[in-house]
Design an enzyme around this catalytic site. Structure first.
Site, PDB file in Angstrom:
ATOM      1  N   ASP A  57       6.613   2.717  -4.730  1.00  0.00           N
ATOM      2  CA  ASP A  57       6.660   3.298  -3.386  1.00  0.00           C
ATOM      3  C   ASP A  57       6.487   4.808  -3.385  1.00  0.00           C
ATOM      4  O   ASP A  57       5.720   5.350  -2.585  1.00  0.00           O
ATOM      5  CB  ASP A  57       7.991   2.960  -2.711  1.00  0.00           C
ATOM      6  CG  ASP A  57       8.026   1.538  -2.173  1.00  0.00           C
ATOM      7  OD1 ASP A  57       6.981   0.872  -2.170  1.00  0.00           O
ATOM      8  OD2 ASP A  57       9.116   1.087  -1.751  1.00  0.00           O
ATOM      9  N   HIS A 107       6.168  -5.868  -1.984  1.00  0.00           N
ATOM     10  CA  HIS A 107       7.102  -4.757  -2.126  1.00  0.00           C
ATOM     11  C   HIS A 107       6.845  -4.062  -3.450  1.00  0.00           C
ATOM     12  O   HIS A 107       6.065  -4.541  -4.295  1.00  0.00           O
ATOM     13  CB  HIS A 107       8.549  -5.244  -2.038  1.00  0.00           C
ATOM     14  CG  HIS A 107       9.055  -5.362  -0.628  1.00  0.00           C
ATOM     15  ND1 HIS A 107       9.160  -4.278   0.216  1.00  0.00           N
ATOM     16  CD2 HIS A 107       9.489  -6.441   0.092  1.00  0.00           C
ATOM     17  CE1 HIS A 107       9.637  -4.679   1.384  1.00  0.00           C
ATOM     18  NE2 HIS A 107       9.832  -5.981   1.337  1.00  0.00           N
TER      19      HIS A 107
END
Length: 364
Positions: free
Chosen positions: A163, A133
């Site tokens: 991200d 992540h």
């Protein structure tokens, strides 16, 4: 979406056809950005969605639910891709190939397709097939180590750095670059966008400055990481915060003048940092945030209030620029960047369902 008239519904990417395979994080963000700028985006979704329904991030698409593991579903996807310009997928490496939807499966049918792949670690390498992540990618890149106060755990910058900074922004850059090249070659290509690579690109600024000795990423003396007392946040007496970014000498002088701390005119020298930090901490704690907003309004001291997202949406500057627009009973970010002739629009949907969009593409 009820966007202001000045934000047209066309956009510079009008006519671009994008097929997005449902994912999470940077893939959907990139698809939203392309839709905001005028692209037609068809999202291929699955039963149950992705578990992260998002009324803002999901805007601008037509959707169709397809079982991509079935033969019929695969053929339906191929039909859509026959007329598409861009494919966006964010599965682990090898998944699309196993489904019969990999680059080698698509290229013979549509050699002009830009095949955009979004992953955390990249399409190859020792970590390519492992889970991860945002926090893991920025940790391994060296970015996370520089964030936070000495002796405390690293400060987590939401998912902005990995991200969306290293991921969706670099994915869109890659897509647009491949489309530009296609205009000459007539051929599409695969865009391998990895969050880890993108964060590394973003860290190049700091890498360069550390190489020349102009900046340290050690939290004890990181000028941009909170170690310098004139580049950090301070608590007010009401528990709210003010941000201070007075890096350049003229701005620092303005800060000191506004705070009436003439004894710290030389406060930017590192040996004065501890005393300056104590003085600024005490001074900001004397009044509430509203007082400091009034004091610094219109100044060049580089001081701004730390606002919540809800407060930011109604701030006078955002309102003047129409940075947020209303749609579906929500105030949400307008498209960016802005264009003089072909403004985009934050559309709630593409105005048709996915099956209708595929049919229209087929007939074109």
């Amino acid at each position: 979406m009820n966007a202001p008239p000045s934000r047209g519904a066309q956009g510079p990417l009008k006519g671009l056809r994008v097929v997005e395979f449902l994912g999470i994080g940077p893939g959907p963000q990139a698809a939203m950005m392309l839709a905001d700028l005028g692209a037609e985006v068809l999202r291929i979704t699955r039963k149950g969605g992705n578990g992260w329904p998002n009324p803002v991030n999901d805007r601008g698409r037509a959707e169709i639910e397809i079982d991509i593991r079935s033969k019929a579903g695969r053929l339906q996807c191929l039909e859509a891709l026959d007329r598409a310009d861009v494919l966006i997928e964010g599965f682990r490496p090898g998944v699309m190939e196993r489904l019969g939807l990999g680059p080698d499966d698509i290229a013979p049918r549509n050699p002009r397709l830009v095949y955009a792949r979004m992953t955390g670690w990249g399409q190859e390498g020792p970590l390519a097939r492992t889970a991860g992540h945002d926090i893991n990618y920025i940790a391994l890149s060296g970015a996370l180590a520089a964030m936070g106060r000495p002796g405390e755990p690293a400060a987590i910058p939401l998912n902005l750095v990995g991200d969306f900074g290293g991921g969706s922004m670099l994915l869109v850059t890659g897509i647009l670059a491949a489309l530009f090249e296609r205009a000459t070659s007539g051929k599409g290509q695969v865009v391998d966008a990895a969050i880890l690579d993108g964060v590394t690109t973003m860290m190049s600024f700091f890498d360069g400055l550390t190489t020349t000795g102009q900046l340290s990423l050690d939290r004890t003396d990181n000028l941009l990481g909170g170690a310098a007392p004139y580049y950090r946040t301070y608590l007010c007496c009401d528990g709210r915060e003010m941000s201070v970014g007075a890096l350049e000498p003229p701005f620092f002088a303005e800060l000191i003048a506004r705070l009436d701390l003439p004894e710290f005119a030389d406060g930017q020298t590192p040996e004065r940092w501890p005393a300056l930090e104590a003085a600024l901490t005490a001074r900001f704690a004397e009044h509430d945030q509203a007082h400091w907003i009034r004091l610094f309004e219109g100044s060049d001291a580089c001081v701004a209030p730390v606002l919540t997202l809800a407060e930011a949406k109604v701030h006078q500057h955002f309102c003047a620029r129409e940075t947020y627009v209303e749609g579906d009973s929500l105030m949400q970010a307008a498209p960016s960047p802005r264009f003089s002739r072909t403004p985009g629009a934050a559309r709630s949907d593409a105005g048709e369902d996915g099956a209708a969009m595929i049919a229209r593409w087929r007939e074109s």
